[in-house]
Design an enzyme around this catalytic site. Structure first.
Site, short mmCIF file in Angstrom:
data_model
loop_
_atom_site.label_atom_id
_atom_site.label_comp_id
_atom_site.label_asym_id
_atom_site.label_seq_id
_atom_site.Cartn_x
_atom_site.Cartn_y
_atom_site.Cartn_z
N ASN A 122 29.72 19.45 -41.40
CA ASN A 122 29.45 18.02 -41.57
C ASN A 122 29.44 17.32 -40.21
OD1 ASN A 122 31.70 15.74 -41.27
ND2 ASN A 122 32.75 17.69 -41.71
N PHE A 126 32.99 9.43 -39.80
CA PHE A 126 33.97 8.43 -40.29
C PHE A 126 33.29 7.28 -41.05
CE2 PHE A 126 37.26 9.29 -36.64
CZ PHE A 126 37.60 10.48 -37.23
N SER A 191 38.31 14.82 -34.82
CA SER A 191 36.99 14.98 -35.42
C SER A 191 35.95 15.17 -34.32
CB SER A 191 36.64 13.75 -36.25
OG SER A 191 35.27 13.79 -36.64
N ASN A 193 32.86 14.40 -34.65
CA ASN A 193 31.69 13.61 -35.03
C ASN A 193 31.72 12.16 -34.54
OD1 ASN A 193 30.63 15.86 -36.42
ND2 ASN A 193 31.97 15.39 -38.15
N THR A 194 32.72 11.79 -33.76
CA THR A 194 32.76 10.49 -33.09
C THR A 194 32.76 10.76 -31.59
OG1 THR A 194 33.97 9.40 -34.88
CG2 THR A 194 34.12 8.40 -32.69
N LYS A 230 46.71 14.86 -36.08
CA LYS A 230 45.83 15.95 -36.52
C LYS A 230 45.06 16.47 -35.32
CE LYS A 230 42.63 17.27 -40.18
NZ LYS A 230 42.06 16.85 -41.49
N ASN A 259 41.78 20.54 -37.82
CA ASN A 259 40.55 19.88 -38.23
C ASN A 259 39.40 20.91 -38.24
OD1 ASN A 259 38.61 17.78 -38.74
ND2 ASN A 259 39.86 16.36 -37.56
#
Length: 354
Positions: A122, A126, A191, A193-194, A230, A259
């Site tokens: 993915n 967020f 994450s 993805n940021t 995390k 993660n």
């Protein structure tokens, strides 16, 4: 077997994000219908006879946790289906990731399945309605006796448009908004993805965020809110040690490990599911060796079976989380895993309560 057939013949033919949203809506609605909810719980989500004990008996949180296996953040991004997920047998529910401001996330498509690998990739980014809306939902949940009975954690991350130099205040805002309504908080700096987020895992950047979040959360809730961080499975071992040392230095409550991973060649985004298990076990084992017996470790990453869960507990995890295996194994899976883990002899895995 019925779910496996449904997944292979129907669900795999539908866009992954669309079917995710449809299923979350269905779980939300089912969890709010008393008779139907009770039937589903009896069929699939029956709780173990003995919960994980409360903190005054050596457990991880202020009150007992119904089961060792909980839901990882990312599945219920808005905190909309907590009652339904509890109905399905998860011992605790971690919602979010919430950001200080609402944001739509990355462009679609942004979720892909890999059934042969039992994995999901993915690059969601967020997507959520923001911390204030999350607080409203959580407040409404806690107004009911059933809602108050569920162990809930909130995962908070940085708003994409917030510059890295302003990350402390961004996290502080989210923590203050939701802390009163949750059993624990997780600071997500891992994450992929940021843009730039993982740079916040360096101890120099992480320390002020954790200090600010702890102060804001405890003040807003007027009690101690357990705080965990995390981390990514892709951290080098020396960086894992540095984070563990920071956790000890700040006397944080623990770590969520791990993660999603960017150690793949499938495209942009983080990979979750079965391929993560070996590294996740290594990370948990190293953290436990560095942290000692005090801080909580929630082990997550690649848990697909009872054997996987026991391996994670043996590595040093106190509690477990899953996401991708729930997608592939269906609604009966979390309750089945929790009931099976409750039969493991005390002391064979994890802490003394095991």
């Amino acid at each position: 077997m019925l779910y496996d057939l449904l997944y292979k013949t129907v669900l795999t033919r539908i866009d992954p994000e669309l079917i995710h949203d449809v299923c979350m809506d269905a779980i939300e609605v089912t969890g709010k219908v008393p008779l139907v909810r009770d039937v589903v719980r009896q069929m699939w989500g029956r709780r173990p006879a003995f919960p994980v004990p409360s903190a005054n008996q050596g457990g991880p949180f202020a009150r007992p946790v119904p089961g060792v296996l909980g839901l990882a953040a990312g599945m219920d991004k808005e905190g909309q289906a907590i009652e339904g997920l509890d109905m399905l047998g998860f011992g605790f529910i971690e919602v979010g990731t919430f950001t200080a401001r609402a944001q739509g996330g990355n462009d679609k498509p942004r979720m892909w399945r890999y059934p042969q690998m039992r994995a999901v990739r993915n690059r969601m980014g967020f997507n959520n309605s923001g911390a204030d809306e999350a607080a409203r939902r959580l407040r409404a949940l806690r107004r009911t006796p059933r809602g108050r009975s569920i162990v809930v954690g909130a995962n908070i991350g940085k708003t994409k448009v917030t510059p890295l130099e302003d990350a402390v205040e961004d996290y502080r805002y989210s923590a203050a908004a939701v802390a009163r309504w949750v059993d624990y908080l997780v600071v997500n700096v891992s994450s992929p993805n940021t843009p730039g987020l993982r740079s916040l895992q360096s101890v120099e950047a992480l320390r002020p965020i954790l200090e600010a979040v702890r102060e804001a959360a405890d003040r807003a809730a007027r009690r101690h809110v357990p705080l965990l961080v995390k981390i990514a499975p892709d951290l080098a071992d020396e960086d894992l040690d540095a984070v563990a040392d920071l956790v000890l230095d700040l006397e944080l409550d623990g770590v969520v490990a791990t993660n999603t991973t960017i150690d793949h060649d499938l495209g942009e985004g983080g990979l979750s599911g079965a391929p993560l298990l070996p590294r996740s076990l290594e990370v948990v084992r190293r953290l436990r060796g560095r942290l000692g017996e005090g801080p909580i470790i929630i082990g997550v990453g690649g848990i697909s079976s009872i054997m996987d869960a026991e391996l994670m507990l043996d590595a040093g995890a106190d509690l477990l989380q899953a996401y991708t295996a729930f997608i592939y194994n269906g609604p009966a899976w979390p309750g089945r895993i929790n009931r099976a883990l409750a039969t493991v002899p005390a002391g064979s895995a994890g802490r003394a309560w095991r």
